[in-house]
Scaffold this motif. Structure first.
Motif, PDB file in Angstrom:
ATOM      1  N   PRO A 297       0.835  -1.212   0.000  1.00 37.17           N
ATOM      2  CA  PRO A 297       0.000   0.000   0.000  1.00 37.17           C
ATOM      3  C   PRO A 297       0.865   1.256   0.000  1.00 37.17           C
ATOM      4  CG  PRO A 297      -0.813  -1.591   1.597  1.00 37.17           C
ATOM      5  CD  PRO A 297       0.490  -2.122   1.091  1.00 37.17           C
ATOM      6  N   PRO A 307      -5.206   4.921   1.945  1.00 39.28           N
ATOM      7  CA  PRO A 307      -6.601   4.589   1.631  1.00 39.28           C
ATOM      8  C   PRO A 307      -6.977   3.212   2.176  1.00 39.28           C
ATOM      9  CG  PRO A 307      -5.445   5.453  -0.302  1.00 39.28           C
ATOM     10  CD  PRO A 307      -4.406   5.218   0.742  1.00 39.28           C
ATOM     11  N   ASP A 308      -8.147   3.150   2.743  1.00 38.50           N
ATOM     12  CA  ASP A 308      -8.645   1.892   3.310  1.00 38.50           C
ATOM     13  C   ASP A 308      -9.262   1.074   2.181  1.00 38.50           C
ATOM     14  OD1 ASP A 308      -9.546  -0.166   4.811  1.00 38.50           O
ATOM     15  OD2 ASP A 308     -10.854   1.017   6.108  1.00 38.50           O
ATOM     16  N   ARG A 309      -8.637  -0.065   1.851  1.00 40.78           N
ATOM     17  CA  ARG A 309      -9.117  -0.916   0.766  1.00 40.78           C
ATOM     18  C   ARG A 309      -9.927  -2.096   1.282  1.00 40.78           C
ATOM     19  NH1 ARG A 309      -3.698  -2.302  -2.379  1.00 40.78           N
ATOM     20  NH2 ARG A 309      -3.115  -2.950  -0.271  1.00 40.78           N
ATOM     21  N   ARG A 310     -10.236  -2.098   2.556  1.00 44.70           N
ATOM     22  CA  ARG A 310     -10.976  -3.207   3.132  1.00 44.70           C
ATOM     23  C   ARG A 310     -12.476  -3.005   2.932  1.00 44.70           C
ATOM     24  NH1 ARG A 310      -8.435  -2.565   8.992  1.00 44.70           N
ATOM     25  NH2 ARG A 310      -9.026  -0.438   8.395  1.00 44.70           N
ATOM     26  N   PRO A 311     -13.172  -3.996   2.409  1.00 50.67           N
ATOM     27  CA  PRO A 311     -14.625  -3.859   2.252  1.00 50.67           C
ATOM     28  C   PRO A 311     -15.318  -3.727   3.607  1.00 50.67           C
ATOM     29  CG  PRO A 311     -13.771  -5.663   0.913  1.00 50.67           C
ATOM     30  CD  PRO A 311     -12.665  -5.239   1.820  1.00 50.67           C
ATOM     31  N   GLU A 317     -18.367  -8.797  -0.365  1.00 48.31           N
ATOM     32  CA  GLU A 317     -16.954  -8.656  -0.688  1.00 48.31           C
ATOM     33  C   GLU A 317     -16.057  -8.846   0.534  1.00 48.31           C
ATOM     34  OE1 GLU A 317     -19.285  -6.487  -1.386  1.00 48.31           O
ATOM     35  OE2 GLU A 317     -19.514  -6.705  -3.583  1.00 48.31           O
ATOM     36  N   ARG A 318     -16.615  -8.649   1.724  1.00 48.97           N
ATOM     37  CA  ARG A 318     -15.800  -8.776   2.935  1.00 48.97           C
ATOM     38  C   ARG A 318     -15.294 -10.208   3.119  1.00 48.97           C
ATOM     39  NH1 ARG A 318     -12.958  -5.539   6.534  1.00 48.97           N
ATOM     40  NH2 ARG A 318     -12.644  -6.729   8.450  1.00 48.97           N
ATOM     41  N   PHE A 321     -12.615 -10.940   0.596  1.00 48.73           N
ATOM     42  CA  PHE A 321     -11.405 -10.216   0.964  1.00 48.73           C
ATOM     43  C   PHE A 321     -10.603 -10.989   2.010  1.00 48.73           C
ATOM     44  CE2 PHE A 321      -9.722  -7.424   4.306  1.00 48.73           C
ATOM     45  CZ  PHE A 321      -8.701  -6.789   3.616  1.00 48.73           C
ATOM     46  N   ARG A 325      -9.138 -13.408  -1.738  1.00 44.86           N
ATOM     47  CA  ARG A 325      -8.639 -12.362  -2.619  1.00 44.86           C
ATOM     48  C   ARG A 325      -7.117 -12.294  -2.541  1.00 44.86           C
ATOM     49  NH1 ARG A 325     -10.867  -6.123  -2.837  1.00 44.86           N
ATOM     50  NH2 ARG A 325      -9.635  -5.465  -4.652  1.00 44.86           N
ATOM     51  N   ILE A 328      -4.524  -7.742  -3.668  1.00 42.71           N
ATOM     52  CA  ILE A 328      -4.068  -6.728  -2.736  1.00 42.71           C
ATOM     53  C   ILE A 328      -3.581  -7.439  -1.478  1.00 42.71           C
ATOM     54  CG2 ILE A 328      -5.669  -4.963  -3.588  1.00 42.71           C
ATOM     55  CD1 ILE A 328      -7.428  -5.531  -1.159  1.00 42.71           C
ATOM     56  N   GLU A 330      -3.484  -6.780   2.759  1.00 42.07           N
ATOM     57  CA  GLU A 330      -3.725  -6.102   4.021  1.00 42.07           C
ATOM     58  C   GLU A 330      -3.433  -7.114   5.132  1.00 42.07           C
ATOM     59  OE1 GLU A 330      -4.344  -3.044   4.611  1.00 42.07           O
ATOM     60  OE2 GLU A 330      -4.761  -2.323   2.572  1.00 42.07           O
TER      61      GLU A 330
END
Length: 664
Positions: A297, A307-311, A317-318, A321, A325, A328, A330
């Motif tokens: 990131p 930026p927060d890319r977490r759903p 989508e959570r 993620f 996924r 990306i 995190e």
């Protein structure tokens, strides 16, 4: 006796481990000897406690194999001097002792050095066997001071003995030699024989260190992204090409309208580097695939927030993620590898000195987090007290513990396929990674307090930290199993404890099944059979009550002891951590072996124990041999400390008469 810890070695092929040494004497089979049990020896035998010895100059035990292995001293095991002249051994009157060594981890090709002060053909003789039943061969080295004596094991292990100080016939343990976690954790025993020294002593923790070739390593170190028997950790944000060299062998057929087959192409392994699809030319079978790894990131210009890319929670989508996924990264995405924590969720009686740990199903988790700039820590904080952010010493503040990344300590949490891989990797002849790894940290905890522990991902560049879901647990009022036994009134050392009260029962019924433990119904049925239905709980303090059988008509006024009832506000028997053994009572009739209490009942929570004798006995004082002293009968209650690999034996001095004996 605890030896000082070894220094941390930079050599990755050096291992550190501890070992438990339990010594016994043939006059008291099945009893671990030490200062607390030495009085059980029959006269004229006496006990000499262990003591350390020093070698000056240091001893090199194997210059050819391990020239850098030097010993500056040894641990002299506790001794029982012979009860007669040395010539008694030739008449078959020798007294044997056994020293059982249990390492804290399985060892590969271990070595053990024994130091024998005076060695001769007449004795003392040493034999060594292992847990598999293999007998190790013994051979003499050259004569002279500190000449080695080697015992060669059936699997290549060795025990070496060297002469030390002349003039004393003692046997001492040198050091537990090199071995990595491999093979089966079977104990090694050495049996010193003869009229010379007889090693014996209390349960001891021995720390050893050795060097050997790594055969089956632990999880992947965080700073090792590539190498042998580890998962390759790619660099973030890079484009990679995967080349596949494909070949085909065999015969290709076509089928006409009538169903007849016709061969159209045939190829061997060397020829099958190309193929020709219908109506096309020859094409190679080799393939190249390109992919790009997820980027780190990036912090925007101006030092703004990442930026927060977490759903959001609750969205479809959570779940993707967290579980699947890959484009990306995190730190929260490491949750897909998290198996669980020790202690588990809502555990209510965690020993305060026990470590906290997080378990993962992949051994490369720490290396993956490091590749993206995160260091894994264990976050710990109290949740039952408020946190004052202005007070740096607030009891509710978050503590980031520096954990050790090691092999998976809870393989039972793995899935069925990973459990098979974990087991096979431990027996494999070639190096291969075991699935899983454990983050473990030690932190003294406060008693009877609620804590939360979680995996904390610390950002290395000042960015936002991440965390994984954690668990909450409550600590015990006791720090360790030994402190618990002392708190119950069964101190392992010093003067034995005393019962807090006495209970009179009218009859002692026969129980068809002597041992029924872990069942509330069986415990309550036994209490009802004794006439103790509705017995009130102990409350916040432990309680130990001695049971007395009421004398029948015409049998005289004497009451006999029928057993003991032990109650505690939290579990005493804790499966997998601290497990109770079979109790026995040292009485006048059985001063050495002890009188067993074969009828045992324990409730499901492990907080109440009912220990009964099949035949009531009179708890009379008796004289023990050494030191000569009149002592009351003592109840011995063993508790296996599975983490330390030791047995804590609590002691309770029974009353000779109940406290209510003088009442009308």
């Amino acid at each position: 006796m605890r030896l000082p810890p070894d220094p941390v070695l930079p050599d990755p092929a050096a291992s550190r481990f501890s070992a438990l040494v339990t010594c016994r004497h043939d006059r008291l089979p099945g009893v671990a000897l030490g200062a607390a049990t030495a009085a059980l020896l029959p006269p004229p035998l006496r006990y000499e406690p262990p003591e350390p010895g020093r070698l000056d100059p240091p001893l090199v035990v194997d210059p050819g194999l391990d020239p850098d292995r030097r010993f500056e001293g040894w641990l002299q095991l506790g001794q029982v001097p012979p009860d007669g002249p040395r010539e008694a051994a030739s008449r078959g009157q020798r007294q044997d002792h056994v020293a059982e060594i249990r390492p804290s981890a399985p060892l590969l090709r271990p070595r053990l050095w024994l130091v024998v002060d005076r060695w001769s053909d007449e004795g003392p003789a040493v034999s060594v066997t292992d847990g598999a039943g293999g007998v190790w061969r013994t051979s003499r080295g050259r004569a002279g001071p500190r000449s080695p004596c080697r015992c060669r094991g059936p699997r290549g292990g060795a025990v070496r003995a060297g002469h030390a100080r002349p003039g004393r016939d003692r046997l001492g343990a040198g050091a537990l030699g090199a071995g990595h976690a491999a093979g089966h954790p079977r104990p090694r025993r050495h049996h010193p024989r003869g009229a010379g020294g007889r090693g014996r002593g209390q349960c001891r923790r021995r720390r050893g260190r050795g060097q050997s070739r790594r055969r089956r390593g632990g999880p992947q170190p965080p700073d090792k992204p590539t190498g042998t028997a580890v998962r390759c950790i790619l660099q973030p944000g890079r484009t990679y090409r995967l080349d596949l060299d494909l070949r085909w062998t065999g015969t290709l057929y076509e089928q006409d309208e009538s169903g007849a087959r016709k061969a159209v192409a045939t190829a061997t392994a060397e020829e099958g580097k190309s193929y020709a699809p219908r109506d096309q030319g020859s094409q190679p079978t080799a393939r190249a695939y390109f992919f790009r790894t997820a980027r780190v990131p990036q912090r925007p210009a101006g030092a703004g927030p990442v930026p927060d890319r977490r759903p959001d929670y609750g969205t479809p989508e959570r779940l993707a993620f967290l579980t699947s996924r890959r484009d990306i990264f995190e730190p929260e995405m490491l949750q897909r590898h998290l198996l669980g924590y020790t202690p588990a969720q809502s555990e209510t009686a965690r020993f305060r000195d026990d470590p906290v740990a997080a378990h993962f199903d992949a051994g490369h988790v720490a290396a993956l987090a490091r590749a993206y700039g995160f260091a894994l820590r264990l976050g710990l904080r109290r949740v039952d007290v408020p946190h004052d952010s202005a007070d740096p010493a607030s009891r509710g503040r978050l503590l980031l513990l520096e954990p050790a990344w090691g092999p998976l300590r809870a393989p039972e949490l793995l899935g069925s396929a990973d459990r098979i891989r974990h087991e096979r990797a431990g027996r494999a002849a070639c190096p291969m990674p075991r699935p899983g790894g454990t983050l473990e940290a030690q932190q003294p905890l406060e008693g009877r307090a609620w804590y939360e522990v979680h995996v904390h991902a610390r950002a290395g560049d000042g960015g936002a930290d991440g965390r994984l879901p954690g668990v909450t647990f409550r600590t015990s009022r006791w720090r360790s199993p030994a402190e618990m036994m002392a708190g119950l009134g069964f101190p392992p050392a010093g003067d034995p404890g005393r019962p807090q009260g006495d209970i009179e029962i009218a009859a002692l019924p026969a129980f068809p099944q002597p041992v029924l433990e872990g069942e509330d119904a069986a415990f309550e049925a036994a209490m009802e059979a004794l006439g103790l239905r509705g017995w009130p709980p102990a409350g916040e303090a432990p309680r130990v009550s001695q049971l007395w059988l009421r004398p029948s008509a015409g049998a005289g006024p004497a009451r006999r002891c029928a057993g003991v009832l032990v109650e505690a506000p939290e579990p005493i028997h804790r499966p997998g951590r601290a497990e109770l053994g079979a109790p026995r009572v040292l009485t006048r009739a059985a001063p050495a072996q002890g009188l067993p209490l074969p009828v045992r009942r324990r409730d499901r929570g492990g907080t109440r124990l009912l220990l009964l004798a099949t035949a009531p006995f009179a708890p009379q004082r008796f004289q023990r041999p050494l030191p000569r002293q009149i002592v009351p009968p003592v109840l011995l209650l063993p508790l296996a400390d599975l983490r330390a690999g030791a047995t804590v034996t609590g002691r309770l001095a029974l009353r000779e008469r109940p406290g209510f004996a003088g009442e009308a």
